[in-house]
Enzyme design. Structure first.
Site, PDB file in Angstrom:
ATOM      1  N   ASP A 218       1.005  -1.064   0.114  1.00 55.29           N
ATOM      2  CA  ASP A 218       0.423  -0.140  -0.143  1.00 55.29           C
ATOM      3  C   ASP A 218       0.448   1.243   0.049  1.00 55.29           C
ATOM      4  O   ASP A 218       2.095   1.386   0.368  1.00 55.29           O
ATOM      5  CB  ASP A 218      -1.084   0.029   1.288  1.00 55.29           C
ATOM      6  CG  ASP A 218      -2.238   0.883   0.598  1.00 55.29           C
ATOM      7  OD1 ASP A 218      -2.375   1.673  -0.281  1.00 55.29           O
ATOM      8  OD2 ASP A 218      -2.667   0.632   1.714  1.00 55.29           O
TER       9      ASP A 218
ATOM     10  N   ASP B  68     -11.195   2.006  -3.122  1.00 57.02           N
ATOM     11  CA  ASP B  68     -11.756   1.220  -1.656  1.00 57.02           C
ATOM     12  C   ASP B  68     -13.065   1.974  -1.726  1.00 57.02           C
ATOM     13  O   ASP B  68     -13.355   1.063  -0.237  1.00 57.02           O
ATOM     14  CB  ASP B  68     -11.068   2.764  -0.065  1.00 57.02           C
ATOM     15  CG  ASP B  68      -9.652   2.136  -0.131  1.00 57.02           C
ATOM     16  OD1 ASP B  68      -9.179   1.091  -0.073  1.00 57.02           O
ATOM     17  OD2 ASP B  68      -9.176   2.994   0.947  1.00 57.02           O
TER      18      ASP B  68
END
Ligand code: GLA
Length: 733
Positions: free
Chosen positions: A481, A549
């Site tokens: 990430d 997301d």
């Protein structure tokens, strides 16, 4: 041979299966762009550019007042500032004169060669070499007086109609040379026809929406100055005829193989010519080249399709799958991710409970997301301290992974290696390791700082930590990430400022490439606060990227539709999450969530304890179904059957196996009405002469019927209904 050179006329022709690209040398040495369009064999297109008296445009001195010669009007391959071209250019350089910076250069042709491949990736990800020799054309442009050389590379990928371009800028004798813009490619579409531009814009949890607009006079520009390709704009542009659609019209697709900031410009000039430039971000660039030094630009992929946007996408998909992605099986493990199930509230007991449920639902892997290291109970601490939190995991990661493996599952882990929390042992020990202006506290975002990846000590620390984790803790998958952008392009490493953002991303590539090479069995997934670094550069290092997301399936229709313009299904990871959705609060059926997530690499991100037995059975069926169709969907051809969700209430797409013996049709209705029309969908990409059995329907139909007449889907009822139908050619199982 895809590249032919007519030495006498100094004409270079690149031919791919469906396209021809031609450039040549003007008598005064300018590198001219002649043609890019449908394949035509053996044509000399140098007749196309018209040299007219453009008296108010500047002439170079060696044109001896021939007013038909002006770089401000001619189609050029790699225009530079200072050559009398007032348009947006590919190259801008500065050199010190009397202690100040003077600008400008005048590049002229200096030579060419045929190579087996571009020789100098310089730490940048590039497409693999195509089969056969002599697939790369190298053309050198030079301005001896200014001490600068631009070496251009063109590599032909015939089967997917891609031409990969790259430029290397070299200081060939200037006392100092500063490159402030160096595009990877320029493309002059010089006939005065109108063009539409399609770009992918967005934001966190809303990435890669399609924007289509007419290119008017002036400059249309997108880019990122964030040090990452970004959620706000993707490094991709399609330029097409105004009436081009999925299956008709001429389209050019340009995709940058780069994960740092970028710049794309489309400029329509006074003569209605349209110039495209694509390259790394130049607002954050001032690369100082010592004599002999060079700067290599990222690779740009150019694709042409005379058969619409659908064919453009499929060619890019083939290019990415065939020449860019690291090796990975078509069927990736179906995983359960802990993030939306638990967020930071994890410990061994909860993770093992999730793992047991994942195994019970027929999944392959448990991924432990954020919250497992340091003392990270929320997003304010511990990045950089990549050691399991013993309060939560008394047996450490290796103990946990052994227990998960004993259930027959793989074990995956979330990491954010490029970052450090202000509250972390790493930051307390090494505050000098972050990107920061000396004497001034840097900006924080999500309470974290960016590590200076160009600092060899940082790279060594991360290599040591991460390679130990991967070697000792039984990790099968890493979600890499990166949750914030770079605000301070200041490094403590000497001499690293002017090209810091570029050097930063090269250092990320170096670490990723070192890790992926050392641990070939580990599956790496890219992520950047969702899809904030979803680009072809990352895809040379990792075979899949977390799309967004936002896991709401109706929102995902737009995100995945936009993503599919450039990127294939096998790189988009998509998870089924809980309903009502955490990001939008919307309720949707589990079937719809499954069908939408199966348009990419399927995973789950919910707490199975909250599911009913029926829902669990449905998930088991989804996983089994996915295993059956994934190879077809990941390796086949994508056809978008409808416009995107902004323009229609029924969004449909299909994946067709390369041999056209099997296909999967998917559709989602985004609205319902009383007494509504019947929903139909017209298919594409099938063999017209083959009879296809259609799942759940008694009557087989020919490809021709399905593509001409379509398929009735029936009545649209309820919340967000969805359909998924398998088509199988007669005689197949
Ligand atoms: C990012 C990712 C999410 C999740 C969180 C964890 O936002 O995109 O999927 O991993 O970080 O903090």
């Amino acid at each position: 041979m895809p590249i032919t050179i007519d030495e006498g006329r100094r004409l270079f022709t690149i031919t791919t299966d469906h396209a021809t690209y031609q450039l040549g040398v003007h008598p005064l040495g300018f590198l001219m762009h002649y043609y890019y369009g449908p394949r035509t064999d053996g044509t000399d297109f140098s007749y196309l550019p018209q040299y007219r008296d453009r008296g108010l445009s500047p002439q170079p001195a060696d044109a001896h007042d021939d007013r038909t010669v002006s770089c401000d009007a001619m189609p050029l391959e790699y225009p530079c500032q200072g050559s009398g071209d007032f348009r947006t250019v590919c190259l801008r350089v500065r050199r010190p004169v009397e202690g100040q910076d003077a600008w400008g250069c005048d590049l002229r042709y200096a030579g060419h060669r045929l190579l087996d491949q571009a020789p100098c990736p310089d730490g940048l990800p590039v497409m693999a070499r195509p089969a056969g020799s002599g697939r790369t054309l190298q053309i050198t442009l030079r301005d001896q007086e200014a001490g600068v050389e631009a070496v251009l590379y063109y590599t032909a990928y015939e089967s997917c109609d891609v031409i990969a371009r790259q430029a290397v800028i070299r200081n060939i004798g200037a006392d100092g040379l500063t490159v402030v813009k160096a595009a990877s490619a320029g493309l002059d579409l010089y006939q005065p026809q109108p063009w539409d531009a399609l770009t992918l814009y967005g934001r966190w949890a809303g990435e890669r929406n399609v924007q289509r607009q007419r290119l008017g006079h002036g400059t249309f520009a997108i880019g990122s100055t964030r040090g990452a390709s970004s959620a706000q704009h993707n490094p991709f542009i399609a330029v097409c005829e105004p009436d081009a659609g999925e299956d008709h019209g001429c389209c050019y697709g340009l995709l940058l193989v780069y994960s740092g900031g970028f710049s794309i410009q489309a400029q329509r000039d006074q003569f209605d010519q349209t110039r495209l430039t694509m390259g790394m971000d130049d607002e954050g660039l001032a690369a100082v080249l010592a004599p002999g030094g060079s700067l290599t630009t990222p690779q740009a992929m150019l694709v042409f399709s005379a058969a619409g946007l659908g064919a453009m996408s499929r060619r890019l998909h083939d290019a990415i799958r065939g020449f860019l992605l690291p090796k990975a099986p078509a069927l990736r493990p179906v995983l359960l991710n802990s993030w939306e199930a638990c967020y930071f509230d994890i410990d061994e007991k909860r993770i093992l409970t999730l793992a047991r449920q994942a195994a019970d639902l027929g999944m392959d892997m448990l991924v432990m997301d954020d919250g497992w290291f340091g003392h990270r109970d929320d997003d304010r601490s511990s990045l950089g301290d990549w050691t399991a939190d013993r309060r939560k995991f008394p047996d450490g990661l290796s103990g946990l992974s052994a227990k998960i493996k004993a259930m027959g599952l793989k074990f995956g882990l979330w990491l954010e290696p490029e970052m450090v929390s202000m509250d972390s042992d790493l930051y307390r020990a090494h505050p000098e390791w972050v990107l920061a202006v000396p004497g001034r506290a840097p900006h924080s975002a999500r309470d974290q700082y960016v590590l200076d990846m160009t600092n060899p000590e940082v790279a060594a620390y991360l290599w040591e930590k991460l390679s130990r984790l991967l070697a000792e803790d039984g990790i099968d998958y890493v979600k890499w990430d990166m949750n914030r952008n770079i605000t301070e392009a200041w490094s403590n490493t000497p001499g690293r400022h002017g090209a810091l953002l570029h050097d930063y991303i090269k250092a990320v590539y170096a670490l990723l490439q070192r890790l992926t090479a050392a641990f070939p069995a580990v599956l790496f997934e890219g992520c950047a606060a969702g899809g904030g670094r979803f680009d072809a550069g990352m895809l040379a290092c990792v075979p899949q990227i977390w799309c967004s997301d936002d896991t709401d399936p109706i929102e995902r229709l737009a995100i995945q539709y936009g993503t599919s313009l450039a990127y294939p299904a096998c790189v988009m990871t998509c998870h089924v999450s809980v309903s009502p959705n955490h990001q939008t609060g919307r309720s949707t059926p589990l079937t719809t969530r499954g069908i939408v997530a199966m348009a990419g690499v399927l995973g789950y991100e919910l707490d199975p304890a909250a599911l009913t037995d029926r829902q669990k059975d449905e998930i088991r069926a989804q996983v089994a179904r996915y295993r059956d169709i994934a190879p077809l969907m990941m390796e086949g051809d994508l056809y978008r059957l409808t416009p995107g969700p902004d323009e229609t209430e029924l969004v449909g797409w299909m994946h067709v196996a390369k041999d056209r013996r099997r296909a999967v049709v998917s559709a989602v209705a985004t609205a319902v009405h009383a007494n509504a029309p019947t929903a139909y969908i017209r298919l594409a990409g099938l063999d017209p002469d083959t009879m296809y059995a259609i799942e759940g329907r008694p009557q087989p139909l020919s490809g021709q019927a399905l593509m001409a007449g379509g398929l009735p889907l029936g009545e649209v009822r309820g919340d967000y209904p969805a359909w998924q139908l398998m088509l199988t050619a007669a005689g197949e199982d």
